[in-house]
Design a protein around this motif. Structure first.
Motif, PDB file in Angstrom:
ATOM      1  N   LYS A  62     131.138 -27.729  63.998  1.00  0.00           N
ATOM      2  CA  LYS A  62     131.144 -28.480  65.265  1.00  0.00           C
ATOM      3  C   LYS A  62     132.528 -29.030  65.587  1.00  0.00           C
ATOM      4  O   LYS A  62     133.019 -28.869  66.708  1.00  0.00           O
ATOM      5  CB  LYS A  62     130.127 -29.636  65.208  1.00  0.00           C
ATOM      6  CG  LYS A  62     128.694 -29.191  64.982  1.00  0.00           C
ATOM      7  CD  LYS A  62     127.756 -30.377  64.860  1.00  0.00           C
ATOM      8  CE  LYS A  62     128.032 -31.215  63.624  1.00  0.00           C
ATOM      9  NZ  LYS A  62     127.832 -30.502  62.344  1.00  0.00           N
ATOM     10  N   SER A  63     133.152 -29.682  64.592  1.00  0.00           N
ATOM     11  CA  SER A  63     134.475 -30.261  64.840  1.00  0.00           C
ATOM     12  C   SER A  63     135.490 -29.168  65.165  1.00  0.00           C
ATOM     13  O   SER A  63     136.347 -29.349  66.030  1.00  0.00           O
ATOM     14  CB  SER A  63     134.952 -31.067  63.621  1.00  0.00           C
ATOM     15  OG  SER A  63     134.112 -32.183  63.411  1.00  0.00           O
ATOM     16  N   SER A  64     135.374 -28.037  64.497  1.00  0.00           N
ATOM     17  CA  SER A  64     136.286 -26.919  64.766  1.00  0.00           C
ATOM     18  C   SER A  64     136.095 -26.425  66.195  1.00  0.00           C
ATOM     19  O   SER A  64     137.068 -26.100  66.885  1.00  0.00           O
ATOM     20  CB  SER A  64     136.023 -25.775  63.784  1.00  0.00           C
ATOM     21  OG  SER A  64     136.040 -26.244  62.450  1.00  0.00           O
ATOM     22  N   ALA A  95     134.708 -40.561  59.903  1.00  0.00           N
ATOM     23  CA  ALA A  95     134.090 -39.773  58.846  1.00  0.00           C
ATOM     24  C   ALA A  95     133.804 -38.333  59.279  1.00  0.00           C
ATOM     25  O   ALA A  95     134.211 -37.395  58.608  1.00  0.00           O
ATOM     26  CB  ALA A  95     132.824 -40.448  58.370  1.00  0.00           C
ATOM     27  N   ILE A  96     133.105 -38.151  60.419  1.00  0.00           N
ATOM     28  CA  ILE A  96     132.700 -36.786  60.725  1.00  0.00           C
ATOM     29  C   ILE A  96     133.740 -36.013  61.502  1.00  0.00           C
ATOM     30  O   ILE A  96     133.555 -34.838  61.767  1.00  0.00           O
ATOM     31  CB  ILE A  96     131.353 -36.673  61.452  1.00  0.00           C
ATOM     32  CG1 ILE A  96     131.386 -37.338  62.796  1.00  0.00           C
ATOM     33  CG2 ILE A  96     130.218 -37.143  60.611  1.00  0.00           C
ATOM     34  CD1 ILE A  96     130.239 -36.866  63.654  1.00  0.00           C
ATOM     35  N   LEU A  97     134.821 -36.687  61.869  1.00  0.00           N
ATOM     36  CA  LEU A  97     135.905 -35.886  62.422  1.00  0.00           C
ATOM     37  C   LEU A  97     136.449 -35.034  61.290  1.00  0.00           C
ATOM     38  O   LEU A  97     137.141 -34.068  61.498  1.00  0.00           O
ATOM     39  CB  LEU A  97     136.982 -36.770  63.042  1.00  0.00           C
ATOM     40  CG  LEU A  97     136.485 -37.486  64.293  1.00  0.00           C
ATOM     41  CD1 LEU A  97     137.547 -38.413  64.837  1.00  0.00           C
ATOM     42  CD2 LEU A  97     136.092 -36.482  65.366  1.00  0.00           C
ATOM     43  N   ILE A 147     130.405 -34.543  72.979  1.00  0.00           N
ATOM     44  CA  ILE A 147     129.732 -35.413  72.009  1.00  0.00           C
ATOM     45  C   ILE A 147     129.312 -34.577  70.804  1.00  0.00           C
ATOM     46  O   ILE A 147     128.435 -33.722  70.917  1.00  0.00           O
ATOM     47  CB  ILE A 147     128.480 -36.075  72.626  1.00  0.00           C
ATOM     48  CG1 ILE A 147     128.822 -36.753  73.959  1.00  0.00           C
ATOM     49  CG2 ILE A 147     127.867 -37.083  71.654  1.00  0.00           C
ATOM     50  CD1 ILE A 147     127.590 -37.131  74.779  1.00  0.00           C
ATOM     51  N   GLU A 148     129.953 -34.822  69.666  1.00  0.00           N
ATOM     52  CA  GLU A 148     129.578 -34.118  68.441  1.00  0.00           C
ATOM     53  C   GLU A 148     128.589 -34.974  67.656  1.00  0.00           C
ATOM     54  O   GLU A 148     128.860 -36.137  67.381  1.00  0.00           O
ATOM     55  CB  GLU A 148     130.825 -33.843  67.573  1.00  0.00           C
ATOM     56  CG  GLU A 148     130.472 -33.257  66.210  1.00  0.00           C
ATOM     57  CD  GLU A 148     131.673 -33.100  65.283  1.00  0.00           C
ATOM     58  OE1 GLU A 148     132.825 -33.126  65.771  1.00  0.00           O
ATOM     59  OE2 GLU A 148     131.448 -32.950  64.070  1.00  0.00           O
ATOM     60  N   THR A 149     127.426 -34.422  67.330  1.00  0.00           N
ATOM     61  CA  THR A 149     126.420 -35.179  66.582  1.00  0.00           C
ATOM     62  C   THR A 149     125.985 -34.395  65.359  1.00  0.00           C
ATOM     63  O   THR A 149     125.632 -33.219  65.453  1.00  0.00           O
ATOM     64  CB  THR A 149     125.161 -35.431  67.437  1.00  0.00           C
ATOM     65  OG1 THR A 149     125.566 -35.908  68.708  1.00  0.00           O
ATOM     66  CG2 THR A 149     124.267 -36.463  66.796  1.00  0.00           C
TER      67      THR A 149
END
Ligand code: GDP
Ligand code: MG
Length: 328
Positions: A62-64, A95-97, A147-149
């Motif tokens: 997701k982050s990519s 954290a989730i980045l 929005i990344e979840t």
């Protein structure tokens, strides 16, 4: 009354001050009177941003993909806001980045605002804080908000599904395991990405997804399936085109306005529910509550009349008696 500090922050955020944007997102995430004041001051300046939610299991990419989409959007000259929401973590701040290194490429770009949020915060939690944080980015003039979840079930469905376009990110092999949340994801997906398409099993996954879509209730929009290799930027143009096509569909059919209204309806219900829960929590603590517990335990009174007294004490009226048989 709007507190001056919050008003000032909103003014600066609307001028594109990234520090003010970051501060305001922390304020709405924390909750309390400042969050209410900020929300009220922001709201008249919102409603323009188009939101794209990306959800999927940890490590799906997701982050990519967000990173690749930021580049794609910036190439068009548009500004973009990003919220990374992690319902599994009590810590905000990145954290989730995860691959912070990659995201830091954008740190010097004034056209990009990236913030992460975690479960810390007020009642109603992330489901309520997320739309408020989106409003900060919206009021700051970002025409796109990503929005990344992290995929963890119901919360994820609530947050990711609260975007205008929801992208569900899977990887080859997704069809194999039994995943409790698959049905929920099928329901919210406007688009599927099969990321890590450089790995074996892409065709099978696309086939499985198509099969699941065939079995789902027909909708006016059939979610396209886009294979990507996020780390190489492959498929990102196709993904961006598919997002654009979905947006065009929503706008042409009037579904965008209907969706947004439905979202506000749900938000309003959630706010009322959270507020009632807070009041219930307050009513069921303290000496009055303890006294009533003792009286009920001693059979001096019944639980329903005790509840009526607590509700009256909290300024709320109860239903006036036990629910009628079959009414609940
Ligand atoms: N082989 C391959 N690895 C990828 C791809 N996309 C992301 N990754 C890697 O998968 C890991 C998790 O990616 P990340 O974007 O942080 O996933 P997230 O947890 O869903 O945000 C990282 O090490 C990425 O470099 C891809 O398309 N192919
Ligand atoms: Mg991530």
């Amino acid at each position: 009354m709007v507190r001056p500090s919050v008003t000032e922050l909103v003014r600066r955020a609307r001028d594109g001050d990234r520090g003010a944007v970051a501060k305001l997102i922390s304020v709405v995430e924390t909750g309390g009177p400042d969050a209410l004041a900020a929300g009220a001051a922001l709201f008249p300046h919102t409603g323009r941003a188009y939101t794209v939610g990306l959800t999927g299991a940890p490590g799906a990419g997701k982050s990519s993909l967000v990173d690749a989409l930021i580049r794609r959007i910036r190439a068009d000259g548009d500004e973009v806001g990003v919220l990374a929401v992690d319902p599994t973590s009590p810590f905000s701040g990145g954290a989730i980045l995860g691959d912070r290194v990659r995201m830091q490429d954008h740190a010097l770009d004034p056209g990009v605002s990236i913030r992460s949020m975690a479960t810390r915060g007020h009642l109603g939690g992330l489901a309520l804080a997320t739309p408020q944080a989106v409003r900060v980015l919206d009021a700051a003039g970002k025409p796109w908000v990503l929005i990344e979840t992290v995929g963890v079930g119901q919360v994820e469905v609530e947050i990711a599904g609260a975007a205008d376009t929801t992208v569900v990110v899977v990887t080859p092999g997704w069809g194999d395991g039994v995943q409790a949340n698959k049905a929920g994801l099928m329901e919210i997906a406007d688009l599927f990405v099969v990321n890590k398409a450089d790995r074996p099993g892409v065709e099978e996954t696309v086939r499985d997804l198509n099969l699941m879509l065939d079995l789902s209730p027909p909708r006016s929009w059939r979610p396209p399936i886009v294979p990507t290799v996020a780390v190489r930027g492959q498929g990102v143009d196709e993904l961006w085109e598919a997002i654009g096509a979905h947006r065009a569909h929503l706008e042409a059919t009037g579904e965008l306005a209907a969706r947004r209204q439905e979202r506000l309806r749900r938000e309003l219900r959630t706010i009322v529910g959270a507020r009632l829960a807070e009041r219930a929590e307050a009513a069921c603590s303290g000496s009055r509550f303890e006294r009533l517990v003792r009286e009920v335990a001693a059979r001096e009174r019944d639980p329903y009349s005790a509840a009526e007294e607590l509700l009256a004490g909290a300024g709320m009226r109860g239903a006036g008696g036990p629910p009628a048989p079959g009414s609940g």
